[in-house]
Design an enzyme around this catalytic site. Structure first.
Site, short mmCIF file in Angstrom:
data_model
loop_
_atom_site.label_atom_id
_atom_site.label_comp_id
_atom_site.label_asym_id
_atom_site.label_seq_id
_atom_site.Cartn_x
_atom_site.Cartn_y
_atom_site.Cartn_z
N ASP A 78 0.81 -1.22 0.00
CA ASP A 78 0.00 0.00 0.00
C ASP A 78 0.85 1.27 0.00
O ASP A 78 2.06 1.22 0.20
CB ASP A 78 -0.96 -0.01 1.20
CG ASP A 78 -0.30 -0.50 2.49
OD1 ASP A 78 0.94 -0.53 2.55
OD2 ASP A 78 -1.02 -0.86 3.43
N ASN A 124 -6.95 -2.07 14.38
CA ASN A 124 -8.37 -2.30 14.10
C ASN A 124 -8.58 -3.53 13.22
O ASN A 124 -9.66 -3.76 12.70
CB ASN A 124 -9.01 -1.07 13.43
CG ASN A 124 -8.40 -0.77 12.07
OD1 ASN A 124 -7.50 -1.48 11.62
ND2 ASN A 124 -8.87 0.27 11.42
#
Ligand code: F6R
Length: 259
Positions: free
Chosen positions: A80, A151
């Site tokens: 990413d 998360n």
């Protein structure tokens, strides 16, 4: 020696200390690249940024400098990159990869791929398609290195990501922005979006090496490995088809406290 455990086809190795896990991960990458080099083959590695893999890159650089290991047959694809971003800015994953790995080893130029977070909005769909095509042209990813966000994100596939997702533009959650803000010179200018390989892109790698260290990851590691498989927790998708590919999870004792 690490303790080992199996969960639904995933192999967990729990190391007494983080450094032991980093050395073992560097061993795995070097062994795979070396074994493929001996057979005259290239080795395609999927790479991650963030705090988790830094020690692995440090060890690989050390081995390369000791002339112990060449990346001459290696091609890399990073997971990413932020968007929009100046690739040279502090905080960019391009810059991170140059500082921690690319500038110190012999991966051939043109074989080091990081999604280009500097393209204008109109070019994003093509850029994402081209990234997927480049992975296919390279023959697919032999081994993908992964960290886990607090998360439960993998790559920047935030909660809510689809298991069939591919390389695309995503919006980062507030938690992720807060976790990574300090990496930027001006934290208020941290991008709120990113380009990321999708869950399906990641799960197509022939081998996954997942790492998590420290007590702050214990809860998310437990939920990802023991809780329901759900888009609410993208790391739980690592259990999909884990019996059909090699998925290894390297933890230190602190991160393994809940499993
Ligand atoms: C990084 C990436 C992220 C990180 C995750 C954990 O390329 O894709 O999923 O692996 O945010 O970050 P650290 O390692 O900083 O805890």
């Amino acid at each position: 020696m690490p303790r080992t455990l199996e969960i639904e086809g995933l192999e967990l190795r729990i190391f007494p200390a983080r450094n032991d896990a980093e050395l073992a991960a560097a061993d795995r990458l070097a062994d795979l690249a070396g074994e493929r080099a001996r057979r005259g083959l290239s080795c395609v590695l999927g790479l991650a940024t963030g705090k988790t893999p830094i020690g692995i890159y440090r060890e690989l650089v050390r081995r390369h400098r000791a002339r112990d290991f060449s990346f001459g047959n290696v091609e890399t694809f990073n997971l990413d990159e932020y968007w929009p971003i100046d690739l040279k800015a502090r905080g960019s994953f391009h810059r991170f990869m140059h500082e921690h790995l690319f500038d110190h080893v012999d991966i051939p130029r043109g074989k080091r791929h990081v999604p280009n977070g500097s393209v204008p909005a109109a070019e994003i769909p093509k850029q994402c398609r081209d990234y997927e095509d480049a992975i296919s042209r390279a023959g697919g990813i032999d081994l993908q290195l992964l960290g886990i966000g607090r998360n439960g994100h993998i790559g920047f596939n935030e909660p809510g990501s689809d298991a069939a997702s591919r390389t695309r533009l995503v919006e980062l959650t507030e938690e992720t922005v807060n976790d990574n803000r300090a990496d930027f010179d001006d934290p208020s200018k941290m991008p709120t979006h990113a380009l990321t390989m999708g869950i399906a892109t990641i799960l197509e790698a022939r081998e996954l090496l997942v790492l998590a260290f420290g007590a702050q990851k214990a809860g998310i590691v437990r939920d990802s490995l023991r809780g329901p498989i759900s888009p609410r927790l993208p790391a739980s998708f690592l259990r999909i088809g884990a019996k059909d590919r090699k998925v290894t999870v390297f933890l230190d004792e602190a991160a393994a406290a809940g499993v």
